[in-house]
Design an enzyme around this catalytic site. Structure first.
Site, PDB file in Angstrom:
ATOM      1  CD  GLU A  41      -2.745   0.910   2.601  1.00 29.25           C
ATOM      2  OE1 GLU A  41      -3.914   1.279   2.579  1.00 29.25           O
ATOM      3  OE2 GLU A  41      -2.186   0.491   3.641  1.00 29.25           O
TER       4      GLU A  41
ATOM      5  CG  ASP B 133      -3.161   9.730   6.376  1.00 29.79           C
ATOM      6  OD1 ASP B 133      -3.073   8.500   6.511  1.00 29.79           O
ATOM      7  OD2 ASP B 133      -3.460  10.281   5.299  1.00 29.79           O
TER       8      ASP B 133
END
Length: 245
Positions: free
Chosen positions: A35, A46
């Site tokens: 990923e 995030d």
């Protein structure tokens, strides 16, 4: 059944040479799916560690195509791009076409089912129509019926985030969350976005996760102790996964 290790790394972090080294060696050590994060304009889902990695590479990384082509040459496992749909609304078709031409297998937009909930099926169709697999991101805040629907159309696996952002320690019952979603999902279930330690990892696997996605821990290890230490962590996590395979 082999439990999947989905290894996340920000494109180009901490530099291209070390990035390529980590990617190649992590695959040798048992990574099943890569990923790769493309730095967004605003990484709202995030945590601070991954946001810091974005900031570190955006100062010099101006071209994502060349390094992605290089990664595709170096490894023969599936590659999924993680980035934000919001950044590509004006040129989504071109972006998806480029990924397909490079040989990228799939794309995961963490904001798709949150910020574009009314249009997500349209976007999933567009992604698949360009020959790219659509990996959907879900979490505890989504209703059961949406998780079920997402699991039916998500390619490769369904991503389930146990916490609202990465790398932030918020008390949650990992095992009960995953037991709930495991009962809803027929697709492969990969758990990430907030697995904080080996205890969380084992709870996720015991509750029925088919795999785990790890990123913050690897970036932290690279920052503190270097690439070799991060690769040792890959090996350790692969060993834990194999205990449950």
């Amino acid at each position: 059944m082999r439990r999947m290790l989905v290894t996340y790394m920000t494109l180009g972090y901490p530099n291209l040479e070390s990035f390529y080294q980590f990617i190649e060696k992590s695959v040798e050590l048992g990574t099943d799916i890569l990923e790769i994060g493309l730095p967004p304009k605003y990484a709202k889902y995030d945590g601070p560690v991954i946001r810091k990695s974005y900031k570190a590479v955006t100062s010099w990384l101006k071209d994502y195509i060349t390094p992605l082509k290089e990664v595709r040459k170096k490894v023969n496992i599936p590659i999924i791009i993680l980035t934000y749909l919001e950044d590509y609304l004006s040129n989504l078709d071109n972006f998806l076409t480029t990924l397909h031409e490079i040989g990228i297998d799939g794309v995961l937009f963490p904001d798709l089912l949150i910020d574009f909930i009314d249009e997500y099926e349209e976007y999933v169709s567009k992604i698949k129509g360009k020959g790219v697999k659509a990996v959907l991101f879900t979490g505890p805040s989504l209703p059961d019926n949406l998780i079920i629907k997402a699991s039916r159309i998500s390619d490769i696996f369904l991503y389930y985030g146990v916490r609202p952002t990465t790398g932030i320690i918020i008390p949650v019952s990992v095992d009960s969350l995953i037991t709930r979603v495991r009962n809803l999902v027929q697709n492969k279930l990969v758990v990430g976005f907030g697995l904080n330690d080996f205890n969380d990892l084992r709870k996720a696997l015991s509750a029925g996760a088919d795999g785990v996605a790890i990123g913050t821990a690897f970036i932290e290890e690279i920052e503190k102790n270097g690439i070799q230490s991060a690769l040792h962590l890959v090996k350790t996590i692969r060993g834990i996964l194999d205990e449950y395979s």
